[in-house]
Design a protein around this motif. Structure first.
Motif, mmCIF file in Angstrom:
data_model
loop_
_atom_site.group_PDB
_atom_site.id
_atom_site.type_symbol
_atom_site.label_atom_id
_atom_site.label_comp_id
_atom_site.label_asym_id
_atom_site.label_seq_id
_atom_site.Cartn_x
_atom_site.Cartn_y
_atom_site.Cartn_z
ATOM 1 N N ASP A 134 0.830 -1.200 0.000
ATOM 2 C CA ASP A 134 0.000 0.000 0.000
ATOM 3 C C ASP A 134 0.876 1.265 0.000
ATOM 4 O O ASP A 134 1.776 1.383 0.828
ATOM 5 N N GLY A 135 0.616 2.164 -0.940
ATOM 6 C CA GLY A 135 1.390 3.407 -0.998
ATOM 7 C C GLY A 135 2.645 3.299 -1.843
ATOM 8 O O GLY A 135 3.457 4.233 -1.880
ATOM 9 N N ALA A 136 2.826 2.172 -2.542
ATOM 10 C CA ALA A 136 4.046 1.980 -3.341
ATOM 11 C C ALA A 136 4.021 2.855 -4.592
ATOM 12 O O ALA A 136 2.965 3.136 -5.136
ATOM 13 N N PRO A 137 5.206 3.279 -5.049
ATOM 14 C CA PRO A 137 5.272 4.021 -6.310
ATOM 15 C C PRO A 137 5.085 3.056 -7.487
ATOM 16 O O PRO A 137 5.216 1.850 -7.331
ATOM 17 N N LEU B 122 11.349 1.212 -4.207
ATOM 18 C CA LEU B 122 10.644 -0.045 -3.945
ATOM 19 C C LEU B 122 9.893 0.031 -2.614
ATOM 20 O O LEU B 122 10.466 0.426 -1.594
ATOM 21 N N HIS B 123 8.619 -0.314 -2.676
ATOM 22 C CA HIS B 123 7.836 -0.535 -1.454
ATOM 23 C C HIS B 123 7.023 -1.787 -1.773
ATOM 24 O O HIS B 123 5.818 -1.743 -1.969
ATOM 25 N N HIS B 124 7.766 -2.885 -1.931
ATOM 26 C CA HIS B 124 7.231 -4.109 -2.518
ATOM 27 C C HIS B 124 7.686 -5.327 -1.716
ATOM 28 O O HIS B 124 8.651 -5.241 -0.952
ATOM 29 N N PHE C 96 7.534 5.653 2.607
ATOM 30 C CA PHE C 96 6.353 5.986 1.817
ATOM 31 C C PHE C 96 5.149 6.395 2.659
ATOM 32 O O PHE C 96 4.110 6.752 2.123
ATOM 33 N N TRP C 97 5.276 6.333 3.967
ATOM 34 C CA TRP C 97 4.161 6.688 4.855
ATOM 35 C C TRP C 97 4.636 7.652 5.943
ATOM 36 O O TRP C 97 5.797 7.624 6.356
ATOM 37 N N LEU C 98 3.674 8.476 6.380
ATOM 38 C CA LEU C 98 3.891 9.343 7.535
ATOM 39 C C LEU C 98 2.898 8.934 8.604
ATOM 40 O O LEU C 98 1.783 8.514 8.279
ATOM 41 N N THR C 99 3.271 9.096 9.864
ATOM 42 C CA THR C 99 2.303 8.817 10.915
ATOM 43 C C THR C 99 2.383 9.906 11.979
ATOM 44 O O THR C 99 3.466 10.368 12.325
ATOM 45 N N ILE C 100 1.206 10.337 12.414
ATOM 46 C CA ILE C 100 1.105 11.440 13.381
ATOM 47 C C ILE C 100 0.374 10.911 14.603
ATOM 48 O O ILE C 100 -0.729 10.369 14.480
ATOM 49 N N PRO D 196 2.807 12.545 0.697
ATOM 50 C CA PRO D 196 2.528 13.226 -0.568
ATOM 51 C C PRO D 196 3.797 13.336 -1.420
ATOM 52 O O PRO D 196 3.730 13.297 -2.643
ATOM 53 N N VAL D 197 4.932 13.492 -0.788
ATOM 54 C CA VAL D 197 6.212 13.465 -1.487
ATOM 55 C C VAL D 197 7.043 12.375 -0.810
ATOM 56 O O VAL D 197 7.214 12.387 0.405
ATOM 57 N N VAL D 198 7.530 11.416 -1.584
ATOM 58 C CA VAL D 198 8.287 10.302 -1.014
ATOM 59 C C VAL D 198 9.539 10.837 -0.311
ATOM 60 O O VAL D 198 10.173 11.789 -0.778
ATOM 61 N N GLN D 199 9.871 10.220 0.808
ATOM 62 C CA GLN D 199 11.032 10.642 1.595
ATOM 63 C C GLN D 199 12.283 10.727 0.722
ATOM 64 O O GLN D 199 12.611 9.776 0.009
ATOM 65 N N GLY D 200 12.963 11.870 0.776
ATOM 66 C CA GLY D 200 14.234 12.009 0.067
ATOM 67 C C GLY D 200 14.111 12.452 -1.377
ATOM 68 O O GLY D 200 15.118 12.738 -2.019
ATOM 69 N N HIS D 201 12.881 12.520 -1.907
ATOM 70 C CA HIS D 201 12.677 13.066 -3.260
ATOM 71 C C HIS D 201 13.152 14.529 -3.247
ATOM 72 O O HIS D 201 13.063 15.196 -2.215
#
Lengths: 450, 100
Positions: A134-137, A430-432, B19-23, B74-79
């Motif tokens: 979930d959330g993978a590019p 990768l988020h796989h 790829f995720w953020l958590t608050i 919304p923007v992947v970490q490190g982009h």
């Protein structure tokens, strides 16, 4: 019962030596420490390097090797050198050899390597063995094959194989944060839900207790559950501090996915045994039909050049947003005119430090400071192009006026040259997960001559 | 009306992987939990964070008096467009929302 001693959340973060000594006297069955994380960004995996200083790593690792020798139990590190690439396993093996020379000890040392060949992962992707989380590019085969490093996260099974070699020191590449802690309790038939849950609670050391910086934690696993016991003088675990740790860096506070299944702590109970220790029971392990391991990969996303200017003139400070907008447009036109580069071949991010550089459009309280830092980040395909585009930016940051009528202003540059080349920058792609027919399929275990 | 940060003990934001953020909103008391659980809608949070409310995973955990909000970054970490490698400042955006 299986006692696992966790000295801290990561090798390089230091630990309380008196508490570690106390842990050794409690006869641990294994000392487990984590060496890594993706939390500091894609550069460490992309370049295959450690975030922590070699000098700190060596001092702390040597202390743990001595602790393991004194305790007479194995020492296991997961995710060596921040990213857990093969090169970082070798890096820690070198450090280990220096430590063992200095200590005059010749234990059995095993390495578990987790790095994947991008072309082979590409083939597995093409044959349907790689699937998105979930959330993978978006992913295609070329993206996989462009990765400079790909690692697979080993689980308990691979660490168990390493333990079975009777190695006294196990240096593992990328593993899940929990695998090094859960492996031995699972091997001995302790409660599976308890083994994984206790491992998750302990993976950051004493972060699940008061005085989180003290590091050292003992977890006692048995057939029913586990007990958390922080060992520093002023550290206490309470049901609240332990439960709260399931929230930490975790998108779901009740479910944790691991190779071979998932942990469900929805029905877990937390009980204070005394002022210091907490007992946890009722966590569930749910085995999956397929054995999958998570992949992490990073590729080069371009090269960067930075410029930094500071603005102190009050009129420019007040009008900084309009000023950089104007600069952005003029610079873009200049780049096209001078280099012929298409707009999508490069990017320029101008951020006002002191106004809204951290949050950008999400900022609802832009600052009204005395001075502003202007941070300009140019990203292009290669370093020469990024530097060239930076040089085209330089005159604007030095002299651009708010209006055409006024005398030419000059702003402050802290450096000469003003352009700072950062080299290649990486991105996670990768988020796989990858399906394996045997847990050892993607991993290599060796007993080495240290 | 008070802000979230004035009602609760603490708001923390972290990456949960790249790829995720958590608050995590630590409410501290049953009253503060009830106030924020009802008075801070997922829709408001989504607007402030510039994301789609259906992408947000929210956990109102009564036992801990914690509200946990997770979302795809919304923007992947490190982009190159990422301003905050560790996702540290998102907590402030939530802490400064006014409670209904």
């Amino acid at each position: 019962m299986t006692r696992i001693l966790v000295p801290s959340g990561a090798l390089g973060l230091d630990y309380d030596e008196a508490a570690l000594e106390r842990g050794i006297r409690m006869n641990p069955d294994l000392i487990a420490i984590d060496g890594g994380s993706t939390d500091s960004g894609p550069s460490y995996l992309g370049n295959g390097v450690s975030k922590y200083a070699r000098s700190s790593t060596k001092v702390e690792w040597k202390g743990l090797i001595e602790a393991a020798r004194n305790a007479g139990c194995p020492l296991v590190i997961g995710t060596a050198g921040t990213c857990g690439t093969d090169g970082m396993v070798d890096w820690l093996v070198d450090i280990t050899r220096e430590c063992l020379d200095e200590l005059g000890w010749t234990p059995r040392v095993a390495t578990l390597k987790s790095e994947q060949v991008p072309n082979e992962v590409g083939q597995r992707f093409a044959s349907g063995q790689v699937s998105a989380l979930d959330g993978a590019p978006d992913l295609d085969r070329k993206t996989i094959e462009d990765c400079t490093h790909i690692v697979a996260l080993a689980g308990a099974e691979q660490i168990q194989q390493a333990i079975e070699t009777a190695a006294e020191i196990i240096i593992a590449g990328r593993t899940t944060d929990t695998a090094t802690i859960a492996a031995l309790p699972l091997m001995r038939g302790d409660h599976a839900g308890g083994a994984w849950h206790g491992a998750k609670i302990a993976e950051c050391g004493a972060l699940c207790a008061t005085n989180p910086q003290s590091g050292v934690l003992m977890v006692e696993f048995d057939k029913v559950g586990f007990t958390v016991h922080p060992l520093a003088d002023d550290a206490r675990a309470t049901p609240q501090t332990v439960l709260a740790h399931m929230l930490y860096e975790n998108s779901d506070p009740f479910i944790l996915h691991e190779p071979g299944g998932h942990l469900d702590v929805t029905d877990a109970t937390y009980e204070a045994l005394d002022e210091v220790r907490v007992r946890v029971e009722g966590s569930r392990w749910v085995a999956s039909d397929q054995y999958t391991v998570k992949l992490e990969g990073a590729r080069v996303a371009g090269c960067q050049t930075l410029l930094m200017a500071t603005i102190r003139d009050p009129r420019y400070v007040r009008n900084a947003q309009a000023w950089i907008r104007d600069i952005g447009h003029r610079h873009a036109a200049k780049v096209e005119n001078r280099t012929g580069l298409a707009p999508e071949a490069w990017r320029c991010d101008l951020r006002l430090v002191g106004i809204d550089s951290t949050l950008g459009e999400m900022e609802t309280r832009p600052g009204a400071p005395t001075e502003i830092g202007v941070l300009c980040t140019i990203t292009a395909e290669d370093q020469g192009t990024a530097n060239e585009i930076g040089k085209l930016m330089n005159p604007y940051l030095l002299h651009h006026p708010l209006t055409s009528e006024e005398e030419q202003p000059t702003f402050s540059f802290p450096f000469s040259p003003a352009e700072i080349d950062r080299g290649p920058v990486h991105e996670f792609c990768l988020h796989h997960v990858m399906t394996l027919s045997d847990p050892m399929d993607a991993f290599r275990l060796d007993v080495i001559n240290a | 009306m008070p802000e979230v940060g004035e009602v609760c003990d603490k708001v923390r934001s972290k990456n949960a992987g790249p790829f995720w953020l958590t608050i995590d909103i630590f409410c501290g008391t049953d009253d503060a939990f009830a106030r924020l659980s009802g008075g801070l809608t997922t829709k408001r949070v989504a607007e402030a964070l510039g994301t789609d409310p259906t992408a947000i995973r929210r956990f109102d955990i009564k036992d801990l008096n914690v509200i946990k909000i997770s979302l795809p970054r919304p923007v992947v970490q490190g982009h190159p467009g990422d301003r905050d490698m560790h996702g540290a400042a998102w907590a402030s955006v939530v802490a400064e929302l006014v409670v209904d």
